[in-house]
Design a protein around this motif. Structure first.
Motif, PDB file in Angstrom:
ATOM      1  N   SER A 438       9.164 -52.639 117.269  1.00 28.85           N
ATOM      2  CA  SER A 438       8.344 -51.811 115.983  1.00 28.85           C
ATOM      3  C   SER A 438       9.232 -51.909 114.793  1.00 28.85           C
ATOM      4  O   SER A 438      10.239 -52.300 114.784  1.00 28.85           O
ATOM      5  CB  SER A 438       8.136 -50.423 116.402  1.00 28.85           C
ATOM      6  N   LYS A 440      10.532 -50.887 111.172  1.00 28.63           N
ATOM      7  CA  LYS A 440      11.679 -49.884 110.741  1.00 28.63           C
ATOM      8  C   LYS A 440      10.820 -48.959 109.773  1.00 28.63           C
ATOM      9  O   LYS A 440       9.922 -49.574 108.760  1.00 28.63           O
ATOM     10  CB  LYS A 440      12.917 -50.272 110.325  1.00 28.63           C
ATOM     11  N   GLY A 441      10.818 -47.703 109.907  1.00 30.07           N
ATOM     12  CA  GLY A 441      10.161 -46.818 108.986  1.00 30.07           C
ATOM     13  C   GLY A 441       9.048 -46.347 109.477  1.00 30.07           C
ATOM     14  O   GLY A 441       8.783 -45.146 109.622  1.00 30.07           O
ATOM     15  N   GLY A 443       7.330 -47.307 112.379  1.00 26.03           N
ATOM     16  CA  GLY A 443       7.467 -46.903 113.959  1.00 26.03           C
ATOM     17  C   GLY A 443       6.429 -47.850 114.611  1.00 26.03           C
ATOM     18  O   GLY A 443       6.063 -47.708 115.928  1.00 26.03           O
ATOM     19  N   THR A 446       5.287 -54.480 115.625  1.00 23.29           N
ATOM     20  CA  THR A 446       5.232 -55.568 114.441  1.00 23.29           C
ATOM     21  C   THR A 446       4.304 -56.679 115.216  1.00 23.29           C
ATOM     22  O   THR A 446       3.915 -56.678 116.296  1.00 23.29           O
ATOM     23  CB  THR A 446       6.659 -56.302 114.707  1.00 23.29           C
TER      24      THR A 446
END
Length: 487
Positions: A438, A440-441, A443, A446
Motif C-alpha cells: 500500500s 504510504k500516507g 493506506g 498500489t
C-alpha cells in the motif's frame, strides 16, 4: 487429445416423469431462480459493510463476520443438504432450504443488532446448497438431450447471482441510506423461488431413506469450518499466528479422521471413492481455480475503479458505477449457459472447460498491461464473461458425468465446496497482497499490488485449462463402485 463427451445417462423414468419432460424450460427456470436467489445473498452485503458497521453499532471486523458466518454455514450445509435430498426427497429439501433463506432474509431486514444479523446470515447461508439439489433434480427430471443444457444454466446462474448481488447492493447504496432493502429484495426472490419449485418440481425416484451419518457429517463440517475460518481471518489474525496455524492443523487432522471414519461406514455421507475418483479430483481443482479467478475479478475490479483518481490509477467511481463494470461478465455467463448444452452434444465437457479457461486467462493478461481507461475494464469483464461463461456451465457436467444419477447431488456438492474454497482463497490472497503493498500516507493499495493479483489470477485459469485438458470421466458409476470397495 481431449476425449469426446461421455453421454449423461438418466435413470429409468416412470410415467410421472413424462409431464416434467414436456416442460423442461419451466423446470430449469424455476430452479435457476432458486439458485440465483441463493447465490445473490453471498455478495449483496459486501459493498455495504461500512453501512452495517454504522447501523449495527459494531466494528468493521464485526460487520465482516456477517459475510464469514454465511460462508461457513454454506460450506457446511452444502454436502449435508445434498445427501439429505437423496435420502428424504430433493423437492422437500429445496423447499426447506429456500424457506430458511426466506426467514433469514426477513430477519436480516428487521435486525437491529449484530447477533440477530449474524443469525439471519447463517440462515441465508444454507441456501447455497440449492445448486447441487437443483442439479440433481435436473438430471432426474429433464430428458437426456436437455440435461447438459439445464445443468449449464444452473451452474452459470450461480456466478450470475453473485454479480447481481453486487448490482443490487450498488442500487441500494445509491438510492438509500441503509441496507434493509437488500434483504427485502432477497425475501421476494426466496418467496418467488419457493412458489415456483412447489409448482413445477417433483421427485421421480422415491427417497432412499436410511439413517443419517451423523459422525461423518460432524467430521466433515469441522475441518471445513477450521479451514475456511483460517483463510477468511488470516489477514486480520496474522498468517503465522497461533490461531491460524492451529486451525490449519486441526483441519488436516479432522479431515484425516473423516476419511478413516467414512471408509468404515456402512452408509457414508460421501463415498471416499467418489471424492478420490480422478474425474472428481480434476473437476474440483478446476472449480477451485476458476472460482479464484472469478471472485478475484468480482472483488478486485470494484475496488480498483472506486479508488480515487489522485492515486494515479483509479477512476473514483461510486458503488453503483462499479457494479455496472461487472455487468458484461454476469450477462455473458447467463447467455452462454443457454448455448453450452448444444455445444456439449458435439464437444466433450472437458474440452469446453479447457477452452473457456484458456479464454479466461486473457482478461487478466489484458489488465496486467492495460488498465488506464474504463474501456480497458469493460474489455476485461467481457473476456472474463466469455471464458467463465463457457467453462462453468460445462464444469457442472464434468463434475457429475462419471457418477450414478443417485449420486449427482453429492458429486455436485463436492464441486461446490471446491468453489467455496477457491473463492475464499481469492479473498484472502487479494486482501493480503493489497494490504501488504500500500502507498504510504493514504493506506490505499498500489497499482503494482493489483498487477500482482492479475498475474496470479492468470496463472490460476491457465492451470485450470491444463488440468481440464487431461481430465476425463471413466464411465458412469465408477466412483460409486470404488466407494463400495473402500467401504
Amino acid at each position: 487429445m481431449i476425449p469426446q463427451d461421455h453421454a449423461i445417462v438418466s435413470p429409468p423414468r416412470p410415467p410421472a416423469a413424462r409431464t416434467a419432460s414436456r416442460r423442461p424450460d419451466v423446470v430449469v427456470l424455476a430452479l435457476s431462480i432458486a439458485t440465483g436467489a441463493g447465490s445473490m445473498q453471498q455478495s449483496a452485503v459486501l459493498p455495504l459493510l461500512s453501512r452495517l458497521q454504522t447501523s449495527l453499532h459494531t466494528t468493521l471486523t464485526g460487520a465482516t463476520w456477517a459475510f464469514t458466518a454465511s460462508l461457513l454455514c454454506g460450506a457446511v450445509a452444502t454436502p449435508l443438504v445434498s445427501r439429505f435430498g437423496t435420502m428424504y426427497g430433493r423437492r422437500r429439501l429445496l423447499l426447506i432450504t429456500l424457506g430458511l433463506l426466506l426467514v433469514g432474509s426477513i430477519a436480516g431486514a428487521l435486525s437491529t443488532d449484530l447477533p440477530t444479523f449474524i443469525v439471519a446470515r447463517v440462515l441465508q447461508g444454507t441456501s447455497v446448497a440449492v445448486l447441487p439439489l437443483a442439479i440433481g433434480a435436473v438430471r432426474e427430471l429433464l430428458p437426456p438431450d436437455r440435461t447438459a443444457g439445464g445443468i449449464g444454466v444452473l451452474s452459470a446462474t450461480m456466478g450470475t447471482g453473485v454479480g447481481l448481488g453486487f448490482l443490487i447492493s450498488g442500487l441500494v447504496a445509491h438510492y438509500t441510506s441503509g441496507y434493509r432493502a437488500v434483504f427485502w429484495i432477497s425475501t421476494a426472490a426466496a418467496l418467488a423461488a419457493m412458489v415456483l419449485v412447489a409448482l413445477v418440481v417433483h421427485d421421480i425416484t422415491p427417497p432412499v431413506g436410511g439413517k443419517p451419518d451423523i459422525l461423518g457429517a460432524v467430521l466433515l463440517a469441522a475441518p471445513m469450518v477450521c479451514l475456511l475460518l483460517a483463510i477468511s481471518q488470516g489477514r486480520s489474525w496474522g498468517w503465522a499466528s497461533m490461531p491460524v496455524l492451529g486451525l490449519m492443523a486441526a483441519s488436516a487432522v479432522l479431515g484425516t479422521a473423516w476419511v478413516i471414519v467414512e471408509r468404515r461406514a456402512d452408509d457414508p455421507l460421501i463415498a471416499i471413492g467418489l471424492v478420490a475418483h480422478p474425474a472428481t479430483v480434476g473437476a474440483s481443482l478446476i472449480s477451485m481455480l476458476l472460482s479464484f479467478a472469478l471472485f478475484s475479478g468480482f472483488t478486485l475490479l470494484p475496488n480498483f475503479v472506486e479508488t480515487p483518481t489522485t492515486t494515479g490509477y483509479g477512476f473514483g467511481t461510486s458503488v453503483l458505477q462499479a457494479a455496472f463494470y461487472l455487468l458484461p461478465t454476469s450477462l455473458l455467463m447467463l447467455l452462454l449457459s443457454l448455448l453450452v448444452g448444444r455445444i456439449l452434444r458435439r464437444i466433450s465437457a472437458a474440452a469446453v472447460v479447457a477452452s473457456g479457461a484458456a479464454i479466461a486467462t486473457l482478461p487478466n493478461l489484458w489488465l496486467l498491461v492495460r488498465h488506464d481507461a474504463p474501456s480497458d475494464i469493460y474489455v476485461a469483464t467481457t473476456l472474463l464473461g466469455l471464458g467463465i461463461g463457457l467453462a462453468f456451465p460445462a464444469l457442472g457436467t464434468l463434475a457429475i458425468e462419471h457418477v450414478r444419477p443417485t449420486e449427482t447431488a453429492v458429486a455436485s456438492a463436492v464441486n461446490s465446496i471446491a468453489r467455496f474454497v477457491g473463492g475464499s482463497i481469492a479473498g484472502a490472497v487479494s486482501g493480503a497482497i493489497l494490504s501488504a503493498d500500500s502507498a504510504k500516507g493514504s493506506g490505499l493499495p498500489t497499482e503494482h499490488a493489483y498487477e500482482v493479483m492479475f498475474a496470479i489470477a492468470a496463472c490460476c485459469v491457465a492451470a485450470a485449462a491444463v488440468i481440464a485438458s487431461f481430465t476425463r470421466a471413466t464411465g458412469q458409476g465408477t466412483a460409486a463402485r470404488q466407494g463400495s470397495a473402500n467401504g
